[in-house]
Design an enzyme around this catalytic site. Sequence first.
Site, PDB file in Angstrom:
ATOM      1  N   ARG A  98       0.868  -1.198   0.000  1.00  0.00           N
ATOM      2  CA  ARG A  98       0.000   0.000   0.000  1.00  0.00           C
ATOM      3  C   ARG A  98       0.894   1.234   0.000  1.00  0.00           C
ATOM      4  NH1 ARG A  98      -5.685  -1.309   0.318  1.00  0.00           N
ATOM      5  NH2 ARG A  98      -5.619  -3.513   0.773  1.00  0.00           N
ATOM      6  N   ASN A 114      12.274   1.366   2.430  1.00  0.00           N
ATOM      7  CA  ASN A 114      11.588   0.341   1.639  1.00  0.00           C
ATOM      8  C   ASN A 114      12.614  -0.466   0.863  1.00  0.00           C
ATOM      9  OD1 ASN A 114       9.345  -0.985   0.370  1.00  0.00           O
ATOM     10  ND2 ASN A 114       9.655   0.273  -1.450  1.00  0.00           N
ATOM     11  N   HIS A 116      12.782  -2.554  -2.805  1.00  0.00           N
ATOM     12  CA  HIS A 116      12.039  -2.719  -4.060  1.00  0.00           C
ATOM     13  C   HIS A 116      12.799  -3.712  -4.948  1.00  0.00           C
ATOM     14  CE1 HIS A 116       9.301  -1.699  -7.260  1.00  0.00           C
ATOM     15  NE2 HIS A 116      10.353  -1.693  -8.072  1.00  0.00           N
ATOM     16  N   ASP A 152       8.092   4.663  -5.257  1.00  0.00           N
ATOM     17  CA  ASP A 152       9.447   4.116  -5.421  1.00  0.00           C
ATOM     18  C   ASP A 152      10.435   5.163  -5.941  1.00  0.00           C
ATOM     19  OD1 ASP A 152       8.408   1.610  -4.621  1.00  0.00           O
ATOM     20  OD2 ASP A 152       7.823   1.144  -6.674  1.00  0.00           O
ATOM     21  N   ALA A 180      19.024 -11.742  -2.875  1.00  0.00           N
ATOM     22  CA  ALA A 180      19.813 -10.497  -2.771  1.00  0.00           C
ATOM     23  C   ALA A 180      19.184  -9.550  -1.744  1.00  0.00           C
ATOM     24  CB  ALA A 180      19.904  -9.831  -4.144  1.00  0.00           C
ATOM     25  N   GLU A 181      17.866  -9.463  -1.746  1.00  0.00           N
ATOM     26  CA  GLU A 181      17.178  -8.594  -0.774  1.00  0.00           C
ATOM     27  C   GLU A 181      17.534  -8.984   0.651  1.00  0.00           C
ATOM     28  OE1 GLU A 181      13.076  -7.359  -3.160  1.00  0.00           O
ATOM     29  OE2 GLU A 181      12.982  -8.964  -1.683  1.00  0.00           O
TER      30      GLU A 181
END
Length: 207
Positions: A98, A114, A116, A152, A180-181
């Site tokens: 959201r 965040n 992404h 973003d 990777a995140e």
Amino acid sequence: MNSSAKPRLAVLGSGKGSNFAAIADAIAAGALLAEIAVVVSDVEGAGILQHAQDRGMRAEHLPPGRYRSKLDEESERKLIDLLRDVRVDWVVLAGFMRILKGEFLRHFSQRVVNIHPSLLPAFPGLEAWQQALEYGVKVTGCTVHLVDQGIDTGPIVAQEPVPILAGDTAASLHERIQQAERRLYPVAIQRLLHGQVRVEGRRTFAV
Ligand code: GAR
């Protein structure tokens, strides 16, 4: 926050919670100096809430209200009140689907981060791995960024590239991006929380 206390995090997610698990593991291992005060999901029964409960953490379902892509005013107000009550210093988005806007971002100005699943500014928005595959790029990856009013678009803190392989499907590519995140996010959060990132306009610098 008093200077000897660990920064208190709220982790917000809508999905299975693999980034949340990596963050919680990094805290347990002493690699990330922070405390998770609360985990919040807009999706009832989301994996992220189960992960939090399994670890004995406070887990809250927040009904998002009447819109599809953002929280409605009442829901956003409830979220702000909850995060205030539990004295949150930083808000960590881990697959929260959201958009957070005005009032929320003013409350936690420069303190919402965040992850992404692409190398921003390429492929903002939904299913970024699928967008990368369809576009035909050879390299994609993941990006940790501060959250601003756009989608973003906030200042980039860290990125890790992931090559696209000949046999990749959307699922295989997303899985490698998520690996990777899980490496990148806890390290970037530790640097942000502990003053090792300086933000100047859109640019960030290692301190
Ligand atoms: C992650 O891949 C994250 O990058 C993505 O959702 C996934 C959540 O997975 N976020 C976005 O697409 C935000 N625009 P997880 O629930 O296993 O952490």
